[in-house]
Design a protein around this motif. Sequence first.
Motif, PDB file in Angstrom:
ATOM      1  N   GLN A  38       0.815  -1.214   0.000  1.00 26.88           N
ATOM      2  CA  GLN A  38       0.000   0.000   0.000  1.00 26.88           C
ATOM      3  C   GLN A  38       0.847   1.262   0.000  1.00 26.88           C
ATOM      4  OE1 GLN A  38      -2.972  -0.123   3.059  1.00 26.88           O
ATOM      5  NE2 GLN A  38      -3.624  -2.173   2.525  1.00 26.88           N
ATOM      6  N   GLY A  39       2.149   1.137  -0.148  1.00 27.00           N
ATOM      7  CA  GLY A  39       3.033   2.296  -0.215  1.00 27.00           C
ATOM      8  C   GLY A  39       3.478   2.762   1.157  1.00 27.00           C
ATOM      9  N   LYS A  40       4.197   3.877   1.165  1.00 24.84           N
ATOM     10  CA  LYS A  40       4.640   4.460   2.429  1.00 24.84           C
ATOM     11  C   LYS A  40       3.479   5.223   3.049  1.00 24.84           C
ATOM     12  CE  LYS A  40       9.387   5.188   0.943  1.00 24.84           C
ATOM     13  NZ  LYS A  40      10.406   6.183   0.624  1.00 24.84           N
ATOM     14  N   ALA A  70      11.299  13.243   6.322  1.00 28.01           N
ATOM     15  CA  ALA A  70      12.193  12.091   6.401  1.00 28.01           C
ATOM     16  C   ALA A  70      11.753  10.898   5.549  1.00 28.01           C
ATOM     17  CB  ALA A  70      12.337  11.651   7.850  1.00 28.01           C
ATOM     18  N   LEU A  71      10.469  10.629   5.470  1.00 28.97           N
ATOM     19  CA  LEU A  71      10.015   9.390   4.849  1.00 28.97           C
ATOM     20  C   LEU A  71      10.306   9.259   3.355  1.00 28.97           C
ATOM     21  CD1 LEU A  71       6.696   8.474   6.663  1.00 28.97           C
ATOM     22  CD2 LEU A  71       8.991   7.610   7.035  1.00 28.97           C
ATOM     23  N   PRO A  72      10.208  10.302   2.549  1.00 27.05           N
ATOM     24  CA  PRO A  72      10.503  10.080   1.124  1.00 27.05           C
ATOM     25  C   PRO A  72      11.900   9.520   0.874  1.00 27.05           C
ATOM     26  CG  PRO A  72       9.384  12.160   1.401  1.00 27.05           C
ATOM     27  CD  PRO A  72       9.687  11.649   2.780  1.00 27.05           C
ATOM     28  N   GLY A  73      12.889   9.945   1.639  1.00 28.99           N
ATOM     29  CA  GLY A  73      14.243   9.455   1.422  1.00 28.99           C
ATOM     30  C   GLY A  73      14.634   8.290   2.307  1.00 28.99           C
ATOM     31  N   GLU A  74      14.174   8.285   3.551  1.00 28.14           N
ATOM     32  CA  GLU A  74      14.636   7.301   4.526  1.00 28.14           C
ATOM     33  C   GLU A  74      13.588   6.259   4.910  1.00 28.14           C
ATOM     34  OE1 GLU A  74      16.747   9.017   7.914  1.00 28.14           O
ATOM     35  OE2 GLU A  74      16.613  10.946   6.881  1.00 28.14           O
ATOM     36  N   ASP A  99      17.262  13.920  13.909  1.00 25.82           N
ATOM     37  CA  ASP A  99      18.349  12.945  13.984  1.00 25.82           C
ATOM     38  C   ASP A  99      17.877  11.646  14.634  1.00 25.82           C
ATOM     39  OD1 ASP A  99      20.007  14.816  12.825  1.00 25.82           O
ATOM     40  OD2 ASP A  99      20.860  15.485  14.740  1.00 25.82           O
ATOM     41  N   GLU A 100      17.095  11.765  15.704  1.00 22.18           N
ATOM     42  CA  GLU A 100      16.582  10.571  16.376  1.00 22.18           C
ATOM     43  C   GLU A 100      15.657   9.772  15.466  1.00 22.18           C
ATOM     44  OE1 GLU A 100      14.789  12.208  19.856  1.00 22.18           O
ATOM     45  OE2 GLU A 100      16.681  12.269  20.970  1.00 22.18           O
ATOM     46  N   LEU A 101      14.857  10.475  14.654  1.00 29.86           N
ATOM     47  CA  LEU A 101      13.981   9.780  13.716  1.00 29.86           C
ATOM     48  C   LEU A 101      14.810   9.044  12.660  1.00 29.86           C
ATOM     49  CD1 LEU A 101      11.157   9.078  12.710  1.00 29.86           C
ATOM     50  CD2 LEU A 101      11.176  11.206  11.409  1.00 29.86           C
ATOM     51  N   SER A 102      15.874   9.657  12.190  1.00 29.37           N
ATOM     52  CA  SER A 102      16.751   8.998  11.218  1.00 29.37           C
ATOM     53  C   SER A 102      17.369   7.734  11.815  1.00 29.37           C
ATOM     54  CB  SER A 102      17.858   9.950  10.763  1.00 29.37           C
ATOM     55  OG  SER A 102      17.320  11.020  10.051  1.00 29.37           O
ATOM     56  N   GLN A 103      17.792   7.819  13.072  1.00 27.44           N
ATOM     57  CA  GLN A 103      18.364   6.651  13.740  1.00 27.44           C
ATOM     58  C   GLN A 103      17.316   5.551  13.909  1.00 27.44           C
ATOM     59  OE1 GLN A 103      19.815   8.220  17.400  1.00 27.44           O
ATOM     60  NE2 GLN A 103      21.471   9.394  16.447  1.00 27.44           N
ATOM     61  N   ALA A 104      16.112   5.936  14.287  1.00 25.16           N
ATOM     62  CA  ALA A 104      15.040   4.950  14.473  1.00 25.16           C
ATOM     63  C   ALA A 104      14.678   4.280  13.147  1.00 25.16           C
ATOM     64  CB  ALA A 104      13.819   5.607  15.102  1.00 25.16           C
ATOM     65  N   LEU A 105      14.638   5.064  12.065  1.00 22.75           N
ATOM     66  CA  LEU A 105      14.335   4.485  10.752  1.00 22.75           C
ATOM     67  C   LEU A 105      15.449   3.551  10.303  1.00 22.75           C
ATOM     68  CD1 LEU A 105      12.799   7.583   8.956  1.00 22.75           C
ATOM     69  CD2 LEU A 105      11.628   5.436   9.473  1.00 22.75           C
ATOM     70  N   ALA A 106      16.694   3.902  10.600  1.00 23.32           N
ATOM     71  CA  ALA A 106      17.821   3.028  10.245  1.00 23.32           C
ATOM     72  C   ALA A 106      17.732   1.699  10.993  1.00 23.32           C
ATOM     73  CB  ALA A 106      19.143   3.732  10.539  1.00 23.32           C
TER      74      ALA A 106
END
Length: 121
Positions: A38-40, A70-74, A99-106
């Motif tokens: 269903q996509g992002k 953040a979501l389109p790229g990460e 930054d915390e969201l980027s870490q959580a997505l990683a």
Amino acid sequence: MSEPLHTIRKRADFLAANRGLRNARAGFVLLTRGNEGQGKRFGVTVTKKIGNSVVRNRMKRRFRELLRAALPGEGLADTDHVLIGREGGVERDFAKMRDELSQALARAREGKGDPARRRKR
């Protein structure tokens, strides 16, 4: 061009995301779970324990902006992303939360998650 982001609106989708991976940070908890093509998609929830409606709405606006940036790229493809607000989320620095969201997505991309918190008695 990246795929468009969709908003989660149904309670059943929020409950399904709760059965997925959980990555906790100081200002929020990120839930991720695959959604069968269903996509992002993203959703935001903030409980009344956080504060009055002014505080909750401000937190939701901040979270939506974080996710849209953040979501389109990460973000993970074909996945539901749900942010749950925590007590200190309103006062936290926006750049630090990004930054915390980027870490959580990683961590979610690696398939790693945090255990659920114990319920208070």
